[in-house]
Design an enzyme around this catalytic site. Structure first.
Site, PDB file in Angstrom:
ATOM      1  N   GLN A 160       3.172  10.023   0.980  1.00 54.01           N
ATOM      2  CA  GLN A 160       4.464   9.328   0.984  1.00 54.01           C
ATOM      3  C   GLN A 160       5.304   9.634  -0.250  1.00 54.01           C
ATOM      4  O   GLN A 160       6.485   9.305  -0.296  1.00 54.01           O
ATOM      5  CB  GLN A 160       4.255   7.813   1.083  1.00 54.01           C
ATOM      6  CG  GLN A 160       3.694   7.376   2.426  1.00 54.01           C
ATOM      7  CD  GLN A 160       3.606   5.876   2.497  1.00 54.01           C
ATOM      8  OE1 GLN A 160       2.635   5.291   2.034  1.00 54.01           O
ATOM      9  NE2 GLN A 160       4.621   5.237   3.060  1.00 54.01           N
ATOM     10  N   HIS A 183      -1.736   7.645   7.257  1.00 54.01           N
ATOM     11  CA  HIS A 183      -0.856   8.503   6.449  1.00 54.01           C
ATOM     12  C   HIS A 183      -1.614   9.744   5.964  1.00 54.01           C
ATOM     13  O   HIS A 183      -1.053  10.839   5.931  1.00 54.01           O
ATOM     14  CB  HIS A 183      -0.336   7.751   5.218  1.00 54.01           C
ATOM     15  CG  HIS A 183       0.910   6.951   5.480  1.00 54.01           C
ATOM     16  ND1 HIS A 183       2.075   7.512   5.941  1.00 54.01           N
ATOM     17  CD2 HIS A 183       1.178   5.629   5.324  1.00 54.01           C
ATOM     18  CE1 HIS A 183       3.010   6.568   6.062  1.00 54.01           C
ATOM     19  NE2 HIS A 183       2.482   5.408   5.695  1.00 54.01           N
ATOM     20  N   GLY A 223       0.830  -1.201   0.000  1.00 51.90           N
ATOM     21  CA  GLY A 223       0.000   0.000   0.000  1.00 51.90           C
ATOM     22  C   GLY A 223       0.862   1.246   0.000  1.00 51.90           C
ATOM     23  O   GLY A 223       2.005   1.222   0.458  1.00 51.90           O
ATOM     24  N   HIS A 252      -3.388   1.645   8.312  1.00 51.17           N
ATOM     25  CA  HIS A 252      -2.054   2.220   8.155  1.00 51.17           C
ATOM     26  C   HIS A 252      -2.070   3.333   7.091  1.00 51.17           C
ATOM     27  O   HIS A 252      -1.567   4.434   7.316  1.00 51.17           O
ATOM     28  CB  HIS A 252      -1.091   1.095   7.762  1.00 51.17           C
ATOM     29  CG  HIS A 252       0.330   1.509   7.562  1.00 51.17           C
ATOM     30  ND1 HIS A 252       1.365   0.980   8.299  1.00 51.17           N
ATOM     31  CD2 HIS A 252       0.910   2.392   6.702  1.00 51.17           C
ATOM     32  CE1 HIS A 252       2.506   1.540   7.906  1.00 51.17           C
ATOM     33  NE2 HIS A 252       2.258   2.390   6.932  1.00 51.17           N
ATOM     34  N   GLU A 253      -2.685   3.056   5.937  1.00 54.33           N
ATOM     35  CA  GLU A 253      -2.713   4.043   4.846  1.00 54.33           C
ATOM     36  C   GLU A 253      -3.592   5.239   5.211  1.00 54.33           C
ATOM     37  O   GLU A 253      -3.265   6.381   4.899  1.00 54.33           O
ATOM     38  CB  GLU A 253      -3.183   3.410   3.536  1.00 54.33           C
ATOM     39  CG  GLU A 253      -2.353   2.225   3.035  1.00 54.33           C
ATOM     40  CD  GLU A 253      -0.849   2.460   3.051  1.00 54.33           C
ATOM     41  OE1 GLU A 253      -0.410   3.615   2.916  1.00 54.33           O
ATOM     42  OE2 GLU A 253      -0.105   1.474   3.218  1.00 54.33           O
ATOM     43  N   CYS A 298       6.984   0.329   7.141  1.00 56.23           N
ATOM     44  CA  CYS A 298       6.463   1.469   6.384  1.00 56.23           C
ATOM     45  C   CYS A 298       7.538   1.933   5.415  1.00 56.23           C
ATOM     46  O   CYS A 298       8.704   2.056   5.792  1.00 56.23           O
ATOM     47  CB  CYS A 298       6.098   2.596   7.349  1.00 56.23           C
ATOM     48  SG  CYS A 298       5.493   4.076   6.518  1.00 56.23           S
ATOM     49  N   LEU A 299       7.145   2.175   4.159  1.00 60.47           N
ATOM     50  CA  LEU A 299       8.123   2.614   3.159  1.00 60.47           C
ATOM     51  C   LEU A 299       8.742   3.963   3.527  1.00 60.47           C
ATOM     52  O   LEU A 299       9.820   4.302   3.049  1.00 60.47           O
ATOM     53  CB  LEU A 299       7.465   2.699   1.780  1.00 60.47           C
ATOM     54  CG  LEU A 299       6.989   1.363   1.181  1.00 60.47           C
ATOM     55  CD1 LEU A 299       6.256   1.598  -0.129  1.00 60.47           C
ATOM     56  CD2 LEU A 299       8.152   0.400   0.991  1.00 60.47           C
TER      57      LEU A 299
HETATM   58 CO    CO Z   1       3.457   3.579   5.678  1.00 54.43          CO
END
Ligand code: CO
Length: 174
Positions: free
Chosen positions: A48, A134, A43, A130-131, A88-89
């Site tokens: 991000q 963000h 995701g 999670h998304e 997380c990226l």
């Molecule tokens: Co993340």
């Protein structure tokens, strides 16, 4: 378009709703899917990649066929409790157990303007939460007890140092 890492301030900002699906929005979403696959993510939220809009890309199976773009998603119901170790990226190298709802009900829109209702459970429910976090300027480090952050203090410091080095103007003067 490139991945932004902690402590980039765009990640702390509450993202704005998308009012109109323009060609640019569709193109940005396509680029986000590319970045998501390149990074082996399931995701990705628009902040991000430095774009403060309420758009997420998801592919829970990682098969490309399951790829989806969702606009202005909201969680309308939460049920149960669950805790998974999440990465997380935007926080490379960091893994934390984050308390989540076991099941959520999500309302969102597709790029075609279609309203969809989803009821992800388990791991997929965590991905959605999670998304959504963000989009509200929250990272997994904002969701855990301060004691959990002690264990990853060095990793966070390193990311902060990386950001400083990146921002520092390189002098080639002699
Ligand atoms: Co993340």
């Amino acid at each position: 378009m490139e991945l932004r890492h902690y402590p980039d301030r765009v990640l702390k900002r509450k993202a704005q709703a998308i009012r109109e699906v323009t060609d640019r929005v569709a193109e940005q979403a396509r680029q986000m899917l590319d970045i998501m696959y390149e990074s082996d993510g399931v995701g990705l939220a628009a902040p991000q990649v430095g774009w403060s809009r309420r758009l997420v890309t998801l592919d829970a199976e990682g098969t490309h066929e399951g790829q989806r773009v969702f606009l202005n998603p909201i969680i309308v119901r939460r049920e149960g409790e669950l805790e998974h170790e999440e990465g997380c990226l935007s926080l490379p190298g960091v893994h934390l157990k984050v308390p989540r709802a076991e099941k959520v009900s999500v309302v969102a829109y597709t790029l075609e303007g279609e309203r969809v209702e989803l009821e992800p459970e388990g791991l997929l429910s965590c991905v959605w939460q999670h998304e959504l976090d963000h989009l509200n300027g929250l990272l997994i480090i904002d969701k855990v007890a301060p004691t959990a952050l002690l264990a990853i203090r060095e990793q966070l410091k390193e990311l902060e140092r990386d950001a400083e080095t990146k921002d520092k103007p390189q002098s080639t003067r002699r």
